[in-house]
Design a protein around this motif. Structure first.
Motif, PDB file in Angstrom:
ATOM      1  N   CYS A   1      -3.525   2.398   7.140  1.00 39.29           N
ATOM      2  CA  CYS A   1      -4.210   1.835   5.977  1.00 39.29           C
ATOM      3  C   CYS A   1      -5.426   1.015   6.411  1.00 39.29           C
ATOM      4  O   CYS A   1      -5.593   0.693   7.595  1.00 39.29           O
ATOM      5  CB  CYS A   1      -3.256   1.000   5.137  1.00 39.29           C
ATOM      6  SG  CYS A   1      -2.529  -0.409   5.979  1.00 39.29           S
TER       7      CYS A   1
ATOM      8  N   TRP B   1      -7.827   3.231  11.247  1.00 41.29           N
ATOM      9  CA  TRP B   1      -8.427   3.574   9.948  1.00 41.29           C
ATOM     10  C   TRP B   1      -9.885   4.009  10.125  1.00 41.29           C
ATOM     11  O   TRP B   1     -10.692   3.292  10.718  1.00 41.29           O
ATOM     12  CB  TRP B   1      -8.366   2.383   9.005  1.00 41.29           C
ATOM     13  CG  TRP B   1      -8.957   2.645   7.656  1.00 41.29           C
ATOM     14  CD1 TRP B   1     -10.161   2.234   7.186  1.00 41.29           C
ATOM     15  CD2 TRP B   1      -8.359   3.403   6.595  1.00 41.29           C
ATOM     16  NE1 TRP B   1     -10.371   2.684   5.903  1.00 41.29           N
ATOM     17  CE2 TRP B   1      -9.262   3.404   5.515  1.00 41.29           C
ATOM     18  CE3 TRP B   1      -7.142   4.071   6.468  1.00 41.29           C
ATOM     19  CZ2 TRP B   1      -9.001   4.059   4.317  1.00 41.29           C
ATOM     20  CZ3 TRP B   1      -6.877   4.725   5.265  1.00 41.29           C
ATOM     21  CH2 TRP B   1      -7.797   4.708   4.204  1.00 41.29           C
TER      22      TRP B   1
ATOM     23  N   ARG C   1       0.825  -1.204   0.000  1.00 32.39           N
ATOM     24  CA  ARG C   1       0.000   0.000   0.000  1.00 32.39           C
ATOM     25  C   ARG C   1       0.863   1.259   0.000  1.00 32.39           C
ATOM     26  O   ARG C   1       0.520   2.264  -0.635  1.00 32.39           O
ATOM     27  CB  ARG C   1      -0.968  -0.016   1.180  1.00 32.39           C
ATOM     28  CG  ARG C   1      -2.107  -1.017   1.000  1.00 32.39           C
ATOM     29  CD  ARG C   1      -3.110  -0.977   2.135  1.00 32.39           C
ATOM     30  NE  ARG C   1      -4.246  -1.853   1.859  1.00 32.39           N
ATOM     31  CZ  ARG C   1      -5.297  -1.530   1.126  1.00 32.39           C
ATOM     32  NH1 ARG C   1      -5.377  -0.310   0.597  1.00 32.39           N
ATOM     33  NH2 ARG C   1      -6.281  -2.391   0.927  1.00 32.39           N
TER      34      ARG C   1
ATOM     35  N   TYR D   1      -5.362   4.223  -0.767  1.00 30.32           N
ATOM     36  CA  TYR D   1      -4.585   3.013  -0.484  1.00 30.32           C
ATOM     37  C   TYR D   1      -4.130   3.025   0.974  1.00 30.32           C
ATOM     38  O   TYR D   1      -3.920   1.993   1.594  1.00 30.32           O
ATOM     39  CB  TYR D   1      -3.364   2.937  -1.412  1.00 30.32           C
ATOM     40  CG  TYR D   1      -3.705   3.296  -2.834  1.00 30.32           C
ATOM     41  CD1 TYR D   1      -4.630   2.539  -3.559  1.00 30.32           C
ATOM     42  CD2 TYR D   1      -3.142   4.410  -3.462  1.00 30.32           C
ATOM     43  CE1 TYR D   1      -4.979   2.880  -4.858  1.00 30.32           C
ATOM     44  CE2 TYR D   1      -3.482   4.757  -4.758  1.00 30.32           C
ATOM     45  CZ  TYR D   1      -4.403   3.997  -5.446  1.00 30.32           C
ATOM     46  OH  TYR D   1      -4.747   4.338  -6.729  1.00 30.32           O
ATOM     47  N   GLY D   2      -3.997   4.215   1.495  1.00 32.17           N
ATOM     48  CA  GLY D   2      -3.610   4.442   2.878  1.00 32.17           C
ATOM     49  C   GLY D   2      -3.446   5.934   3.071  1.00 32.17           C
ATOM     50  O   GLY D   2      -3.547   6.712   2.110  1.00 32.17           O
TER      51      GLY D   2
END
Length: 380
Positions: A82, A88, A10, A101-102
């Motif tokens: 991520c 998250w 990522r 993606y992160g």
């Protein structure tokens, strides 16, 4: 926490593909991040990708160095968060194939926890004094009410609302279109540093990356998805702030606008939003009512100042209204006009006399005029 291979993949993808790239987003969903990165390195053509895009993926993948990026982030006091991490924010998953993606994050607080009670405030970079005043009011009010203010740390409304939030010792998240170690715009370097020190600074681009015009537009989708609602303070028809608000609406978030002068070009975009599904807000309390808990976070009832006559009961107020604006009247006349008996009317008149609303002269009643401007007490 994801496995090391997933994290590294990522991290690499933040170099390989642009934010919001749906082709790469689909590959990540179908193959996982490691599979998508492997395909990019191998020059494999992904579904939906043309030859030029495939070649671009391969060139960038060959240059990607996740270890170096993580080390650079560490030196800048940043970390990589991520999907799958406890930090998250799950609401970003609503972006579907455009999910980041992160995120590169600077600051000590938990991004997930702060985002749970957050509101975006965005607007014109070249805002007017009125726009700056309203942004400052919103930042201060939201901060004092315990809400997290999210904005882009840009010139104009963004910078004003985040400075105001910090001055009120509030919490703010800056979502940038560059690497979190690259202060942009340079004129806001001090503000950006303060946000990273006292709040959270987040971005999709890896350390050292600089923004482009398209990246600013793509950054707006993160602001829209991260928060419970978006408030726009001044915006022209083609403003990026409107992109944020419209994306918020698409995601089922609340969209709000602060109205401005109809003669101002910087209000035309906001007014266009308000003609649609956006809601008018004028202060933090109204914003909180829209994004807070139903039945709990209610804005105070708005009304003018309470006048002495507002405190009268209905019968006394009816008698007061029955007196003529000019001249005087007898008790019988007043009783007929009030639709009450003479005895009840007389009792009410003595009550109004004690309160200073009326006076009696030679058996007739008239309104008391204030010494200040000659108006009757009935007029307030």
């Amino acid at each position: 926490m994801r496995g090391e291979g997933e994290v590294w993949a990522r991290v690499a993808l933040t170099r390989v593909a642009d934010p919001g790239d749906e082709v790469m987003g689909r590959a990540v969903r179908e193959r996982g991040a490691e599979g998508a990165w492997a395909a990019a390195r191998a020059g494999e053509r992904l579904p939906g990708a043309g030859e030029q895009r495939t070649a671009g993926y391969a060139v960038r993948a060959a240059r990607a160095d996740p270890g170096a990026d993580l080390a650079a982030a560490g030196r800048a006091g940043a970390r990589f968060v991520c999907p799958g991490d406890t930090e998250w924010p799950g609401q970003l998953d609503d972006l579907g194939l455009q999910r980041p993606y992160g995120l590169w994050v600077r600051g000590r607080p938990s991004l997930r926890l702060w985002a749970l009670r957050s509101v975006a405030v965005v607007g014109a970079r070249a805002c007017t004094d009125y726009g700056a005043h309203m942004a400052a009011r919103l930042g201060d009010g939201l901060a004092r009410s315990g809400w997290v203010v999210v904005s882009g740390a840009a010139y104009g409304v963004d910078g004003v609302v985040q400075r105001s939030t910090l001055r009120a010792d509030g919490a703010t998240i800056g979502v940038v279109a560059s690497g979190v170690d690259v202060p942009y715009p340079p004129g806001n370097a001090e503000l950006i540093g303060e946000i990273a020190e006292r709040g959270l600074l987040i971005g999709e681009l890896p350390p050292g990356d600089h923004p482009t015009r398209s990246r600013f537009v793509l950054r707006n989708r993160v602001i829209a998805a991260l928060t419970r609602g978006t408030v726009v303070v001044e915006a022209r028809y083609r403003s990026g702030s409107l992109v944020t608000a419209r994306r918020a609406a698409e995601l089922g978030r609340v969209t709000m606008g602060v109205p401005g002068p109809c003669t101002s070009g910087l209000s035309e975009g906001v007014h266009e939003l308000l003609r649609g599904e956006a809601v008018v807000v004028t202060d933090a309390a109204e914003v909180i009512e829209m994004v807070g808990e139903i039945g709990t976070d209610l804005a105070p009832r708005r009304r003018g100042p309470v006048l002495p006559r507002d405190l009268l009961d209905r019968a006394a107020a009816r008698v007061l209204e029955a007196l003529p604006g000019q001249g005087d009247a007898g008790e019988e006349e007043i009783a007929r006009a009030a639709g009450a008996s003479r005895d009840d009317t007389l009792g009410r008149l003595y009550e109004l006399q004690a309160l200073g609303f009326v006076e009696r002269d030679n058996g007739r009643w008239k309104l008391v005029r204030t010494a200040r401007d000659g108006r009757t007490r009935r007029a307030g």
